[in-house]
Structure formats: structure tokens, C-alpha cells
Design a protein around this motif. Structure first.
Motif, PDB file in Angstrom:
ATOM      1  N   ALA A 129      -8.166   3.693   0.196  1.00 13.76           N
ATOM      2  CA  ALA A 129      -7.240   4.828   0.120  1.00 13.76           C
ATOM      3  C   ALA A 129      -7.587   5.727  -1.063  1.00 13.76           C
ATOM      4  CB  ALA A 129      -5.802   4.315  -0.002  1.00 13.76           C
ATOM      5  N   LEU A 130      -7.961   5.105  -2.188  1.00 11.87           N
ATOM      6  CA  LEU A 130      -8.342   5.910  -3.357  1.00 11.87           C
ATOM      7  C   LEU A 130      -9.590   6.735  -3.054  1.00 11.87           C
ATOM      8  CD1 LEU A 130      -7.698   3.553  -6.404  1.00 11.87           C
ATOM      9  CD2 LEU A 130      -6.509   5.674  -5.819  1.00 11.87           C
ATOM     10  N   ASP A 131     -10.562   6.122  -2.350  1.00  9.34           N
ATOM     11  CA  ASP A 131     -11.773   6.858  -1.957  1.00  9.34           C
ATOM     12  C   ASP A 131     -11.399   8.068  -1.110  1.00  9.34           C
ATOM     13  OD1 ASP A 131     -13.400   5.164  -3.277  1.00  9.34           O
ATOM     14  OD2 ASP A 131     -13.978   3.983  -1.513  1.00  9.34           O
ATOM     15  N   ALA A 132     -10.498   7.843  -0.158  1.00 12.82           N
ATOM     16  CA  ALA A 132     -10.100   8.932   0.733  1.00 12.82           C
ATOM     17  C   ALA A 132      -9.456  10.067  -0.059  1.00 12.82           C
ATOM     18  CB  ALA A 132      -9.131   8.403   1.796  1.00 12.82           C
ATOM     19  N   ILE A 133      -8.653   9.701  -1.052  1.00 11.65           N
ATOM     20  CA  ILE A 133      -8.008  10.744  -1.866  1.00 11.65           C
ATOM     21  C   ILE A 133      -9.060  11.488  -2.688  1.00 11.65           C
ATOM     22  CG2 ILE A 133      -6.386  11.163  -3.740  1.00 11.65           C
ATOM     23  CD1 ILE A 133      -4.837   8.691  -2.740  1.00 11.65           C
ATOM     24  N   ARG A 134     -10.039  10.735  -3.230  1.00 18.05           N
ATOM     25  CA  ARG A 134     -11.090  11.376  -4.038  1.00 18.05           C
ATOM     26  C   ARG A 134     -11.888  12.366  -3.198  1.00 18.05           C
ATOM     27  NH1 ARG A 134     -12.222   6.079  -6.005  1.00 18.05           N
ATOM     28  NH2 ARG A 134     -11.117   5.801  -7.962  1.00 18.05           N
ATOM     29  N   ARG A 135     -12.129  11.996  -1.924  1.00 15.09           N
ATOM     30  CA  ARG A 135     -12.903  12.880  -1.061  1.00 15.09           C
ATOM     31  C   ARG A 135     -12.170  14.195  -0.805  1.00 15.09           C
ATOM     32  NH1 ARG A 135     -14.282   8.253   1.740  1.00 15.09           N
ATOM     33  NH2 ARG A 135     -12.622   8.569   3.233  1.00 15.09           N
ATOM     34  N   ASP A 136     -10.870  14.123  -0.877  1.00 23.48           N
ATOM     35  CA  ASP A 136     -10.069  15.291  -0.533  1.00 23.48           C
ATOM     36  C   ASP A 136      -9.682  16.013  -1.819  1.00 23.48           C
ATOM     37  OD1 ASP A 136      -8.359  17.166   0.396  1.00 23.48           O
ATOM     38  OD2 ASP A 136      -7.183  15.798   1.651  1.00 23.48           O
ATOM     39  N   ARG A 137     -10.448  17.088  -2.103  1.00 26.52           N
ATOM     40  CA  ARG A 137     -10.245  17.740  -3.400  1.00 26.52           C
ATOM     41  C   ARG A 137      -8.849  18.328  -3.521  1.00 26.52           C
ATOM     42  NH1 ARG A 137     -15.604  20.696  -4.056  1.00 26.52           N
ATOM     43  NH2 ARG A 137     -17.030  19.036  -4.618  1.00 26.52           N
ATOM     44  N   ARG A 138      -8.288  18.680  -2.385  1.00 32.60           N
ATOM     45  CA  ARG A 138      -6.966  19.288  -2.446  1.00 32.60           C
ATOM     46  C   ARG A 138      -5.944  18.318  -3.022  1.00 32.60           C
ATOM     47  NH1 ARG A 138      -6.553  20.521   3.639  1.00 32.60           N
ATOM     48  NH2 ARG A 138      -7.686  18.578   3.501  1.00 32.60           N
ATOM     49  N   GLN A 139      -6.306  17.044  -2.972  1.00 28.50           N
ATOM     50  CA  GLN A 139      -5.343  16.063  -3.447  1.00 28.50           C
ATOM     51  C   GLN A 139      -5.661  15.607  -4.861  1.00 28.50           C
ATOM     52  OE1 GLN A 139      -4.702  12.947  -0.627  1.00 28.50           O
ATOM     53  NE2 GLN A 139      -3.612  14.345   0.704  1.00 28.50           N
ATOM     54  N   ALA A 140      -6.439  16.416  -5.573  1.00 31.32           N
ATOM     55  CA  ALA A 140      -6.862  16.029  -6.914  1.00 31.32           C
ATOM     56  C   ALA A 140      -5.651  15.727  -7.802  1.00 31.32           C
ATOM     57  CB  ALA A 140      -7.712  17.128  -7.534  1.00 31.32           C
ATOM     58  N   ASP A 141      -4.630  16.533  -7.659  1.00 28.49           N
ATOM     59  CA  ASP A 141      -3.441  16.322  -8.493  1.00 28.49           C
ATOM     60  C   ASP A 141      -2.810  14.975  -8.210  1.00 28.49           C
ATOM     61  OD1 ASP A 141      -3.932  18.817  -9.334  1.00 28.49           O
ATOM     62  OD2 ASP A 141      -2.279  19.783  -8.217  1.00 28.49           O
ATOM     63  N   LYS A 142      -2.781  14.685  -6.909  1.00 28.47           N
ATOM     64  CA  LYS A 142      -2.164  13.435  -6.500  1.00 28.47           C
ATOM     65  C   LYS A 142      -2.919  12.255  -7.108  1.00 28.47           C
ATOM     66  CE  LYS A 142      -0.605  11.200  -2.276  1.00 28.47           C
ATOM     67  NZ  LYS A 142      -0.480  11.369  -0.834  1.00 28.47           N
ATOM     68  N   LEU A 143      -4.252  12.380  -7.106  1.00 26.60           N
ATOM     69  CA  LEU A 143      -5.080  11.313  -7.661  1.00 26.60           C
ATOM     70  C   LEU A 143      -4.773  11.135  -9.139  1.00 26.60           C
ATOM     71  CD1 LEU A 143      -7.359   9.272  -7.297  1.00 26.60           C
ATOM     72  CD2 LEU A 143      -8.957  11.071  -7.917  1.00 26.60           C
ATOM     73  N   ALA A 144      -4.705  12.257  -9.843  1.00 31.02           N
ATOM     74  CA  ALA A 144      -4.423  12.181 -11.270  1.00 31.02           C
ATOM     75  C   ALA A 144      -3.095  11.459 -11.504  1.00 31.02           C
ATOM     76  CB  ALA A 144      -4.383  13.588 -11.866  1.00 31.02           C
ATOM     77  N   ALA A 145      -2.111  11.823 -10.702  1.00 34.82           N
ATOM     78  CA  ALA A 145      -0.799  11.206 -10.861  1.00 34.82           C
ATOM     79  C   ALA A 145      -0.862   9.713 -10.579  1.00 34.82           C
ATOM     80  CB  ALA A 145       0.207  11.886  -9.934  1.00 34.82           C
ATOM     81  N   LEU A 187       0.824  -1.214   0.000  1.00 31.10           N
ATOM     82  CA  LEU A 187       0.000   0.000   0.000  1.00 31.10           C
ATOM     83  C   LEU A 187       0.858   1.264   0.000  1.00 31.10           C
ATOM     84  CD1 LEU A 187      -2.802  -0.828   2.562  1.00 31.10           C
ATOM     85  CD2 LEU A 187      -3.094  -0.349   0.125  1.00 31.10           C
ATOM     86  N   ILE A 188       1.933   1.244   0.788  1.00 27.32           N
ATOM     87  CA  ILE A 188       2.787   2.434   0.863  1.00 27.32           C
ATOM     88  C   ILE A 188       3.377   2.728  -0.515  1.00 27.32           C
ATOM     89  CG2 ILE A 188       4.906   3.393   1.844  1.00 27.32           C
ATOM     90  CD1 ILE A 188       4.271   1.841   4.416  1.00 27.32           C
ATOM     91  N   ARG A 189       3.800   1.672  -1.210  1.00 26.83           N
ATOM     92  CA  ARG A 189       4.334   1.907  -2.554  1.00 26.83           C
ATOM     93  C   ARG A 189       3.240   2.469  -3.447  1.00 26.83           C
ATOM     94  NH1 ARG A 189       3.792  -1.106  -6.840  1.00 26.83           N
ATOM     95  NH2 ARG A 189       3.460  -3.047  -5.702  1.00 26.83           N
ATOM     96  N   PHE A 190       2.052   1.854  -3.364  1.00 25.23           N
ATOM     97  CA  PHE A 190       0.951   2.298  -4.218  1.00 25.23           C
ATOM     98  C   PHE A 190       0.615   3.764  -3.954  1.00 25.23           C
ATOM     99  CE2 PHE A 190      -3.669   2.828  -4.707  1.00 25.23           C
ATOM    100  CZ  PHE A 190      -3.727   2.700  -6.087  1.00 25.23           C
ATOM    101  N   LEU A 191       0.731   4.175  -2.697  1.00 24.90           N
ATOM    102  CA  LEU A 191       0.372   5.550  -2.341  1.00 24.90           C
ATOM    103  C   LEU A 191       1.578   6.489  -2.428  1.00 24.90           C
ATOM    104  CD1 LEU A 191      -2.038   4.711   0.592  1.00 24.90           C
ATOM    105  CD2 LEU A 191      -2.650   5.628  -1.646  1.00 24.90           C
ATOM    106  N   GLY A 192       2.588   6.068  -3.134  1.00 25.45           N
ATOM    107  CA  GLY A 192       3.715   6.959  -3.369  1.00 25.45           C
ATOM    108  C   GLY A 192       4.486   7.288  -2.104  1.00 25.45           C
ATOM    109  N   GLY A 193       4.528   6.359  -1.146  1.00 24.21           N
ATOM    110  CA  GLY A 193       5.337   6.554   0.046  1.00 24.21           C
ATOM    111  C   GLY A 193       4.589   7.203   1.207  1.00 24.21           C
ATOM    112  N   ASP A 194       3.256   7.278   1.104  1.00 24.86           N
ATOM    113  CA  ASP A 194       2.476   7.906   2.185  1.00 24.86           C
ATOM    114  C   ASP A 194       2.147   6.866   3.262  1.00 24.86           C
ATOM    115  OD1 ASP A 194       0.676   9.182   3.840  1.00 24.86           O
ATOM    116  OD2 ASP A 194      -0.289  10.283   2.203  1.00 24.86           O
TER     117      ASP A 194
END
Lengths: 468, 118
Positions: free
Chosen positions: A117-133, A70-77
Motif C-alpha cells: 500500500a505504501l508503494d502504491a501511495i508513493r507511485r501516486d504523486r498526487r498523494q504525496a501529502d497523504k504519504l507525508a502524513a 490495514l484500513i486503520r493504517f491507511l487512515g480509513g481507506d
């Protein structure tokens, strides 16, 4: 500035085996009911002993490797990964009784946590860029690396996690805490208890470590071959410290602290499995197993430390010794395939422990071989403590007078001033030479320097003997 | 990601007559060339000797100017590089190749991007 540790943790206040299951938070919506429910099962499904056990087993066996992926998938988060994984363990408690235990719990957990984790990122609009990446990356790598049947992928992730947690850019105490928290799945309160530090201190340590990983951009990867020796040293030293913290401790909750030994052995076995061609991985595993095999015999009924020569060797754990000796053989086999220089400190220390483990009566111990092994160890690690041990071995092989000469030399150099085991060792040899008043004086010096209760009881017992 | 490599060492003695720092050994030029070749190099400068340093503090609106560097340690900041690397491991590799690492120490610090005015 302080940050709260945002990762929820499974509650635990008991030794691992009987730890209570993680409970779903009260506000969590109930799982959707299946359209048709057998009449014999009214109401929401209840966790059965079987599913509870399955979730607990999945936690024990898969927490570290699923988190690593999961950490790898989330880019080290680290935080987002821990949060998502804690969530799906709670979900598993609800859904496994209803839907059955998945064929591959690790795959189920990874997929569910990734979606969470993807749902959580989608909920957080500030992380839209991160989701796209991430989605970009998904299309490229998902098929290859998130396919969960591929053991290779999971193992690589676990190695990434180990090497990141044990990165030399992190302070040692943070490496230890992070390794136990992420790979071992121990909770912050558990780790705090084991290291006898306040929970807040330990939580801060974890927060700072994760912040440094993020800010300094410590990469989530397995080191390249040329970096491996240095980086592996750091991993092995971290695991050895975890073990020793549990093994040498006499004070505090001993059951909790022994969990550290068990955990260090489990993690060392994983590292040896993942890097089988590195001799020292087997060396560390062998050393830990051989030391741990004596644990029962090491502490007397009164809580004092029993020296090797006084231990009831029938209480040594033969199964652990067998595992340790097998790991030692694998280590020397791996070393033989590499260069002569690949026999390092752990293989040598394990060899010394093996010399003891092989002799059940203690009288046939090959002290000559042990002295030679200490000599080899001193060439790699020229520390006065190794010299002290070599002197003790020589005293056994050639008599107390020979050992005492070496100890006197050590004392004269002053490097071990303040270290209680030097006067303790001198006291022992003086006692055996019949120089009792000198022995008593040395026992008293050792007592004044030791702050370990079990050791102090031992020294006091010996001191009384010299005076009787 | 940009990192600053802060190069600390005991100072070479400045030239007695001119007070100038001694000439830069060729290893430094080779190192700078290597950083450029790898695409790491973003900036880098040698600092004049610490005896030329002046320290300023403003306390309660009062300006305090003192002679010398802020800290009284044996090792002083002698220069810096800014490198552009993918991650800390790359930056550490770059730092380990710095000639100053052989006799002094290199502190590796991530640079926090700062919004520029205008």
C-alpha cells in the motif's frame, strides 16, 4: 454518477471450502529467483497442495483482521486496503512454495500488504501529502500498533472494522454487504448470489457505502462506552439479518445461502470473543447456533418446512446445541455481573430456542416456560409477532382454545393483516379443536398471503388434511 | 471537518398579530453556548417562518417565482448550525443535543469545501 468498484477480489464460484485459490494476474512479474536452486527443483516454484491450503487457511482465518489493521493504517481507506491485501494473497501463492510458509501468516500478510500500500501511495504523486502524513504517524504509532505479535492491537482493529461496517449512518443492506465483504472476505459475486440481487446492484451498494464512510467521515474506531449499547445493537441486528437471510430462504442456491448462516455464526463468535462482558453478544451467538442446529431437520424431503413438532429431532446437530447452550450460559453469567436490564432480546430468544433444544422427544417441552419467556420478550419488543408466538405457546400449555382467544384478539386489532402466519396459526388451532371447515378457510387465507414455496407446500398439505 | 445540522420540524405558529416567529426558548441559547464551549460552533441561524419563503427556478431562461418552500411536507427547515467536528460520530453527538431533535429531526450533512473566487 457511478464509480467502478476498484478493489480486485479473489475469484470464487464454489462453496468456501473448495474455492479455487486466487490466481496472480498474468501481467504480474515472476518472483525473483533465489541465487541457488536445488537441482531437483528446476524452474519457478509451483504451488503445492500444502502451500495452497496454507494460503486458503490464512484467507479464511485472517482476512478480516489483517484488512482491519490495514484500513486503520491507511487512515480509513477501504479500497486501498482491499487492493493491497488481494495483491499479497496472490504474492503468497508465488512465494510461500519457494520460501516456506511463514510462522505467522497474518503478520506476514499485514507487513507485505502495508508495504504494498505504501508503494502504491508513493507511485501516486498526487498523494504525496497523504504519504507525508502517514509517515509522520508511522514514526509515532508504528512500533506500538503495527507490531504484529500484539493480539490486542489486531483485535481492536477487528472491532473498529465491525463497528464501522455496522454504523447506523449506513443503510442496513449496505451494512450487511460491507460486513460480509470486509470481515467475512466474501466476494461481491458471492454476496450478490446469496442475497439474490444482481452483482452490479451489490457492487453499487458497496461503492456507495464506502463513499459515505469517506465523505461523511464515519470514524474508524470502537465506540465509547456510553455509545456502545446503541452501536452494538446495530452490529447484532446486522449479523442476525445475515443469518436469517440464509436460514429462512427456501428458494435459490441453498448451499450458497447456508454459507450466510455459517458466516453469521463465525462473526457472532468473534464479536462475543471481543466483547465478552456484553451479555447480548453471547445471546446472539447462542440464538444462531441453536437455530442452525435444526437446519437439517427443518426442511422435509419434498422441500416443505417441517414445523418444530414434526421435526425428526435425531437430526438436530447435538454439537451445535452444546455450543449454543454454552454461549447462553456465558450470556446469563455476563448479565448477572451487570444489571437485570441487560438481559435483552437475543438472550431471551436464545432461551426459548434452548427450551426446545433441551427436549429430544418434543413431548416434554416446557411450554409454560416458553410462554413466560415470550412475555418477557414482549416487554422489550412489544411486537404483534411476539404476541403471536406467545399465543401459540399458551395454546400448547393451556390448550388450543386459550391460544385461539389470544389470536382472535390479535386479528381484531388488525396489526398483522397481510401476515400469513396469523391465519396459519389460527388454522392450526381450529384444526385441533375439530373446527375443520373454519380451519380450511384459514389455511386458504394463509396460502393467499405466503410467497415462500416451502411454506406454501406445508400449508397445502395441511389444507388437504382438513378436507380428507 | 464541517457539517451542517439542518433542523426540521413542524412549525410553531407565528404570533397572530406581528407574524413574527415565537421567541427562542432558552434551551437553544444553552445549546449554542455548549457548541461554542466545545469548539464545534462555526455558524448558526434561525430562519423566518416558511410562510415567508419564496422559491425561484430558472427554466429555459425564464425566471419562475413561486410562493412558499420548495417541498410540501409537514416538517420544514427552521434553522441550521454549521459545526466543526473531527468525524461523523462527534457531529451526531452534537446533533443529538440540539433541542430540535426532541420534537423534530436534525439532518447531518458534511460540507464540501468550495474554492472561493478571488
Amino acid at each position: 454518477m457511478t464509480e467502478p468498484d476498484p478493489a480486485p477480489e479473489r475469484p470464487a464460484s464454489q462453496p468456501r471450502a473448495q474455492r479455487p485459490m486466487p490466481q496472480p494476474p498474468a501481467q504480474r512479474p515472476m518472483p525473483r529467483q533465489p541465487a541457488q536452486r536445488p537441482a531437483s527443483q528446476p524452474g519457478p516454484p509451483r504451488p503445492s497442495a500444502e502451500t495452497n491450503e496454507a494460503v486458503e487457511r490464512a484467507y479464511r482465518d485472517a482476512y478480516g483482521s489483517v484488512l482491519a489493521t490495514l484500513i486503520r493504517f491507511l487512515g480509513g481507506d477501504f479500497d486501498a486496503a482491499e487492493e493491497a491485501l488481494a495483491d499479497v494473497f496472490a504474492t503468497a501463492l508465488e512465494t510461500w512454495p519457494r520460501d516456506g510458509i511463514p510462522a505467522s501468516p497474518a503478520a506476514w500478510l499485514t507487513t507485505a500488504a502495508r508495504n504494498r500500500a505504501l508503494d502504491a501511495i508513493r507511485r501516486d504523486r498526487r498523494q504525496a501529502d497523504k504519504l507525508a502524513a502517514l509517515q509522520q504517524e508511522l514514526t509515532v504509532t508504528e512500533v506500538a500498533s503495527m507490531q504484529l505479535g500484539t493480539e490486542g492491537g489486531l483485535e481492536d482493529d477487528r472491532l473498529r472494522l465491525i463497528f464501522t461496517c455496522c454504523h447506523p449512518a449506513l443503510p442496513l443492506d449496505a451494512r450487511v454487504a460491507l460486513t460480509l465483504r470486509t470481515l467475512g472476505g466474501l466476494t461481491t459475486p458471492e454476496i450478490a448470489r446469496a442475497f439474490l440481487v444482481p452483482e452490479a446492484t451489490l457492487a453499487q451498494r458497496l461503492v456507495r457505502a464506502k463513499r459515505k464512510i469517506r465523505q461523511a467521515r464515519i470514524p474508524y474506531r470502537v465506540p465509547r462506552a456510553e455509545e456502545l449499547p446503541e452501536r452494538l445493537d446495530s452490529v447484532l441486528a446486522t449479523l442476525y439479518l445475515v443469518f436469517n437471510e440464509g436460514y429462512l430462504a427456501s428458494a435459490g442456491a441453498t448451499a450458497v445461502r447456508h454459507e450466510l448462516c455459517t458466516e453469521a455464526i463465525r462473526l457472532a463468535a468473534i464479536v462475543a470473543d471481543l466483547l465478552p462482558d456484553r451479555p447480548e453478544t453471547h445471546g446472539l451467538l447462542a440464538l444462531l447456533l441453536l437455530q442452525d442446529s435444526r437446519r437439517e431437520a427443518r426442511v422435509g424431503a419434498d422441500g416443505s418446512i417441517a414445523l418444530l413438532e414434526e421435526q425428526d429431532r435425531s437430526r438436530w446437530d447435538r454439537a451445535e446445541i452444546a455450543r449454543g447452550l454454552a454461549a447462553l450460559d456465558r450470556g446469563f453469567a455476563a448479565a448477572a455481573r451487570l444489571s437485570h436490564a441487560s438481559v435483552g432480546r437475543y438472550l431471551l430468544q436464545a432461551s426459548i430456542a434452548a427450551e426446545h433444544a433441551r427436549t429430544l422427544d418434543g413431548r416434554s417441552t416446557d411450554w409454560r416456560a416458553i410462554a413466560t419467556l415470550y412475555e418477557a420478550l414482549a416487554r422489550i419488543d412489544p411486537s404483534p409477532i411476539v404476541e403471536l408466538n406467545r399465543a401459540v405457546a399458551i395454546a400448547q400449555a393451556d390448550g388450543p382454545a386459550a391460544g385461539l382467544g389470544l389470536l382472535d384478539g390479535l386479528a381484531a386489532r388488525g396489526q398483522l393483516d397481510g401476515y400469513h402466519l396469523l391465519p396459519a396459526a389460527r388454522a392450526d388451532l381450529l384444526r385441533r379443536l375439530g373446527r375443520l371447515p373454519e380451519a380450511a378457510a384459514e389455511y386458504q387465507r394463509a396460502l393467499a398471503l405466503s410467497d415462500n414455496d416451502a411454506e406454501r407446500r406445508f400449508l397445502q398439505r395441511r389444507l388437504a388434511e382438513t378436507r380428507s | 471537518m464541517r457539517y451542517m445540522l439542518l433542523i426540521y420540524s413542524e412549525e410553531a405558529q407565528p404570533d397572530a398579530a406581528s407574524g413574527d416567529p415565537p421567541e427562542i426558548p432558552p434551551a437553544w441559547l444553552e445549546y449554542t453556548e455548549w457548541l461554542l464551549k466545545e469548539g464545534y460552533h462555526s455558524a448558526g441561524e434561525q430562519l423566518a417562518g416558511s410562510s415567508s419563503a419564496t422559491t425561484v427556478r430558472v427554466r429555459d431562461g425564464n425566471r419562475l417565482v413561486t410562493d412558499g418552500p420548495y417541498t410540501e411536507t409537514k416538517e420544514v427547515l427552521g434553522g441550521y448550525y454549521i459545526v466543526d467536528c473531527d468525524n461523523l460520530d462527534e457531529a451526531l453527538e452534537a446533533a443529538a443535543r440540539c433541542p430540535g431533535a426532541l420534537y423534530g429531526s436534525i439532518e447531518v450533512r458534511p460540507i464540501v469545501g468550495m474554492a472561493m473566487p478571488g
